[in-house]
Scaffold this motif. Structure first.
Motif, PDB file in Angstrom:
ATOM      1  N   ALA A 109       0.724  -1.183  -0.102  1.00 25.20           N
ATOM      2  CA  ALA A 109      -0.079   0.224  -0.043  1.00 25.20           C
ATOM      3  C   ALA A 109       0.743   1.282  -0.043  1.00 25.20           C
ATOM      4  O   ALA A 109       0.583   2.327  -0.655  1.00 25.20           O
ATOM      5  CB  ALA A 109      -0.897   0.069   1.396  1.00 25.20           C
ATOM      6  N   GLY A 112       1.812   2.495  -3.328  1.00 25.98           N
ATOM      7  CA  GLY A 112       1.048   3.260  -4.004  1.00 25.98           C
ATOM      8  C   GLY A 112       0.684   4.453  -3.255  1.00 25.98           C
ATOM      9  O   GLY A 112      -0.447   4.961  -3.690  1.00 25.98           O
ATOM     10  N   ALA A 119      -3.983   5.009  -0.876  1.00 21.83           N
ATOM     11  CA  ALA A 119      -3.844   3.659  -0.916  1.00 21.83           C
ATOM     12  C   ALA A 119      -4.410   3.223   0.406  1.00 21.83           C
ATOM     13  O   ALA A 119      -4.263   3.602   1.380  1.00 21.83           O
ATOM     14  CB  ALA A 119      -2.295   3.519  -1.155  1.00 21.83           C
TER      15      ALA A 119
END
Length: 258
Positions: A109, A112, A119
């Motif tokens: 996560a 991103g 995210a």
């Protein structure tokens, strides 16, 4: 909306399959995940060997690398389109408190974190989660994630993500915004001698949660407290680990010594 899904349990894990199924009504869902379990890899990137993404089904890719590798590749040339959202999970097991330092789910996560939308790392927390092998076991959690996204994601500053832990209970009591709790020291390592007479070691289990009073003037509880009481825990976490509370004091101390 183009949604990228990754995890650390592997491309065939039931959690990621349940999540993909639940999110498809929201847009195009693409799975890019490790070819096998890569738990505990945090944000590690593979730098000592080439990565080989293999398409195993429409919009489903397996990578011989880490969770963060999967997101990095997806956002930097594997596809000829851009993603609007990264969702990592659903992890088979909780990622609470200090777990975020090690978690491959959280690491994916964080890779991103520069998306237009925040995210999200999602984990299913419960005593029997590791025994699950069917996407249906994750259906309630996956539906909750769908509703959370469909309802409009709360805004976060850049370089932040949501760490979400969903308790494995028959009926969720709701959701709580939480702070990141703390664990006690990990359990001792276990040592054994293998059949060839060599000593081997197993990393110990995670320590128990530290009981803490309510935090702050608003009485916000920890992620451990929320999950233990049947609530989904939503914790905003960030890449910047600087302790700003002591930054200026420390700067002043060093300046006076020069």
């Amino acid at each position: 909306m183009n949604i990228l899904i990754a995890n650390d349990d592997g491309v065939f894990a039931p959690g990621i399959q349940a999540l993909a199924h639940a999110l498809r009504p929201l847009g195009r869902v693409v799975i890019v995940a490790p070819e096998a379990e890569r738990s505990g890899f945090s944000s590690a990137l593979t730098l000592d060997r080439p990565l080989r993404p293999i398409q195993i089904a429409p919009d489903m890719w397996a990578v011989n690398g880490t969770p963060a590798d999967c997101v990095y590749l997806s956002m930097n040339g594997l596809f000829d389109f851009e993603f609007d959202l990264v969702v990592s999970g659903i992890n088979c097991g909780a990622n609470l408190g200090d777990d975020v330092l090690y978690s491959g789910t959280v690491g994916a996560a964080f890779e991103g974190r520069l998306m237009a939308q925040p995210a999200i790392a999602v984990s299913l927390a419960g005593p029997n989660v590791r025994g699950y092998n069917d996407p249906q076991d994750f259906a309630q959690a996956a539906q909750w994630v769908h509703d959370f996204i469909a309802g409009g994601l709360p805004a976060l500053p850049s370089r932040h993500i949501f760490n979400i832990n969903i308790p494995d209970v028959a009926e969720l009591k709701g959701a709580q915004v939480t702070y990141q709790g703390r664990r006690r020291q990990s359990k001792p390592i276990t040592t054994q001698v293998d059949p060839r007479g060599r000593q081997v070691f197993w990393i110990g289990l995670s320590g128990e949660a530290v009981a803490e009073p309510k935090k702050g003037v608003f009485g916000i509880e920890s992620d451990f407290f929320a999950v233990a009481n049947g609530f989904v825990s939503i914790t905003p976490i960030q890449m910047d680990a600087t302790n700003y509370d002591i930054l200026m004091d420390l700067h002043t101390q060093f300046s006076q010594k020069q």
